[in-house]
Design a protein around this motif. Structure first.
Motif, PDB file in Angstrom:
ATOM      1  N   THR A  69       0.842  -1.198   0.000  1.00  0.00           N
ATOM      2  CA  THR A  69       0.000   0.000   0.000  1.00  0.00           C
ATOM      3  C   THR A  69       0.876   1.247   0.000  1.00  0.00           C
ATOM      4  O   THR A  69       1.747   1.404   0.838  1.00  0.00           O
ATOM      5  N   ASN A  70       0.621   2.131  -0.966  1.00  0.00           N
ATOM      6  CA  ASN A  70       1.371   3.379  -1.099  1.00  0.00           C
ATOM      7  C   ASN A  70       0.477   4.605  -1.135  1.00  0.00           C
ATOM      8  O   ASN A  70       0.977   5.720  -1.289  1.00  0.00           O
ATOM      9  N   ALA A  71      -0.841   4.416  -1.028  1.00  0.00           N
ATOM     10  CA  ALA A  71      -1.783   5.533  -1.074  1.00  0.00           C
ATOM     11  C   ALA A  71      -3.152   5.038  -0.624  1.00  0.00           C
ATOM     12  O   ALA A  71      -3.405   3.832  -0.575  1.00  0.00           O
ATOM     13  N   TYR A  72      -4.020   6.018  -0.310  1.00  0.00           N
ATOM     14  CA  TYR A  72      -5.400   5.705   0.087  1.00  0.00           C
ATOM     15  C   TYR A  72      -6.361   6.670  -0.599  1.00  0.00           C
ATOM     16  O   TYR A  72      -5.971   7.753  -1.033  1.00  0.00           O
ATOM     17  N   SER A  95      -1.652  10.065   1.365  1.00  0.00           N
ATOM     18  CA  SER A  95      -0.342   9.430   1.480  1.00  0.00           C
ATOM     19  C   SER A  95      -0.431   8.111   2.253  1.00  0.00           C
ATOM     20  O   SER A  95      -1.317   7.933   3.097  1.00  0.00           O
ATOM     21  N   ALA A  96       0.527   7.237   2.014  1.00  0.00           N
ATOM     22  CA  ALA A  96       0.592   5.966   2.733  1.00  0.00           C
ATOM     23  C   ALA A  96       0.883   6.175   4.214  1.00  0.00           C
ATOM     24  O   ALA A  96       0.641   5.283   5.025  1.00  0.00           O
ATOM     25  N   THR A  97       1.373   7.353   4.578  1.00  0.00           N
ATOM     26  CA  THR A  97       1.658   7.632   5.989  1.00  0.00           C
ATOM     27  C   THR A  97       0.423   8.096   6.748  1.00  0.00           C
ATOM     28  O   THR A  97       0.460   8.214   7.964  1.00  0.00           O
ATOM     29  N   SER A 143      -1.941   0.696  -4.549  1.00  0.00           N
ATOM     30  CA  SER A 143      -0.517   0.425  -4.764  1.00  0.00           C
ATOM     31  C   SER A 143       0.253   1.684  -5.140  1.00  0.00           C
ATOM     32  O   SER A 143       1.468   1.747  -4.986  1.00  0.00           O
ATOM     33  N   LYS A 144      -0.475   2.689  -5.642  1.00  0.00           N
ATOM     34  CA  LYS A 144       0.124   3.984  -5.972  1.00  0.00           C
ATOM     35  C   LYS A 144      -0.988   5.015  -6.062  1.00  0.00           C
ATOM     36  O   LYS A 144      -2.172   4.664  -6.030  1.00  0.00           O
ATOM     37  N   GLN A 145      -0.619   6.277  -6.163  1.00  0.00           N
ATOM     38  CA  GLN A 145      -1.624   7.318  -6.323  1.00  0.00           C
ATOM     39  C   GLN A 145      -2.321   7.130  -7.678  1.00  0.00           C
ATOM     40  O   GLN A 145      -1.683   6.776  -8.667  1.00  0.00           O
ATOM     41  N   PRO A 146      -3.625   7.340  -7.756  1.00  0.00           N
ATOM     42  CA  PRO A 146      -4.323   7.193  -9.038  1.00  0.00           C
ATOM     43  C   PRO A 146      -3.903   8.276 -10.036  1.00  0.00           C
ATOM     44  O   PRO A 146      -3.636   9.411  -9.648  1.00  0.00           O
ATOM     45  N   VAL A 147      -3.837   7.892 -11.279  1.00  0.00           N
ATOM     46  CA  VAL A 147      -3.544   8.851 -12.348  1.00  0.00           C
ATOM     47  C   VAL A 147      -4.885   9.367 -12.851  1.00  0.00           C
ATOM     48  O   VAL A 147      -5.686   8.622 -13.410  1.00  0.00           O
ATOM     49  N   SER A 165      -9.074   1.320 -10.590  1.00  0.00           N
ATOM     50  CA  SER A 165      -9.513  -0.047 -10.877  1.00  0.00           C
ATOM     51  C   SER A 165      -8.380  -1.072 -10.936  1.00  0.00           C
ATOM     52  O   SER A 165      -8.579  -2.216 -10.567  1.00  0.00           O
ATOM     53  N   THR A 166      -7.214  -0.677 -11.371  1.00  0.00           N
ATOM     54  CA  THR A 166      -6.109  -1.635 -11.481  1.00  0.00           C
ATOM     55  C   THR A 166      -5.057  -1.471 -10.380  1.00  0.00           C
ATOM     56  O   THR A 166      -4.055  -2.193 -10.378  1.00  0.00           O
ATOM     57  N   ILE A 167      -5.279  -0.555  -9.449  1.00  0.00           N
ATOM     58  CA  ILE A 167      -4.285  -0.318  -8.395  1.00  0.00           C
ATOM     59  C   ILE A 167      -4.848  -0.513  -6.989  1.00  0.00           C
ATOM     60  O   ILE A 167      -4.162  -0.252  -6.009  1.00  0.00           O
TER      61      ILE A 167
END
Length: 180
Positions: A69-72, A95-97, A143-147, A165-167
């Motif tokens: 997990t790198n983002a919410y 942020s993941a923090t 898994s990352k910030q959405p684009v 949808s894919t992250i």
């Protein structure tokens, strides 16, 4: 009888397990848990967070994010019995923090637009009609910030869901009811 003699070896071959068949599945299971100190899952949404009071956004916390997990992101919506999805909060770029948002959140993440007044903020629900209304708050572990490929003032919940949808590694849902 000849047919049985022919099929018997095939039956034993079909039942034989290869070493690959004995492998244990390692598909990750989401462990994400969302909660609030202001209400419980399947409980009543406090009046404070509705248009019948201060109308501030509720505090939401989460724990046990899936590995990677790198983002919410967070959404809150309802589907009224007679209409389209109503979105009250669409918040991303967390942020993941970050492991919670406070009451009346500001300065954390990026707001998409809500469907009530089209603003880039939380808008409180105003339960209409008889009986309790159901509101769904979802926390997404990403898994990352959405684009996002649209202008900031055009980021709806649907746009955000598509970008995630894919992250999306896991979700946790809180469901609450409110009656005026």
């Amino acid at each position: 009888m000849n047919v049985l003699l022919f099929l018997l070896p095939l039956l034993f071959t079909a039942c034989k397990k290869s070493s690959n068949d004995l492998a244990i599945s390692t598909t990750p299971v989401s462990t994400l848990v969302a909660f609030s100190t202001a209400f419980t899952n399947n409980g009543t949404f406090p009046k404070l967070y509705t248009c019948d009071s201060a109308g501030i956004s509720p505090a939401i916390s989460w724990k046990d994010a899936p590995a990677g997990t790198n983002a919410y992101a967070i959404t809150m919506h309802t589907v009224p019995p007679t209409g389209a999805n109503h979105v009250y909060i669409c918040l991303y770029n967390l942020s993941a923090t970050v492991s919670n948002i406070p009451d009346a959140v500001s300065g954390i993440g990026t707001f998409g637009i809500n469907t009530v007044d089209g603003k880039m903020s939380y808008t409180p629900p105003c339960s209409q009609g008889p009986g309790p209304k159901i509101y769904v708050i979802t926390v997404y572990a990403l898994s990352k910030q959405p684009v996002i490929t649209v202008a900031a003032n055009a980021v709806t919940m649907d746009v955000l869901l598509s970008a995630m949808s894919t992250i999306t590694l896991g979700t946790s849902i809180l469901t609450v009811t409110y009656t005026r």
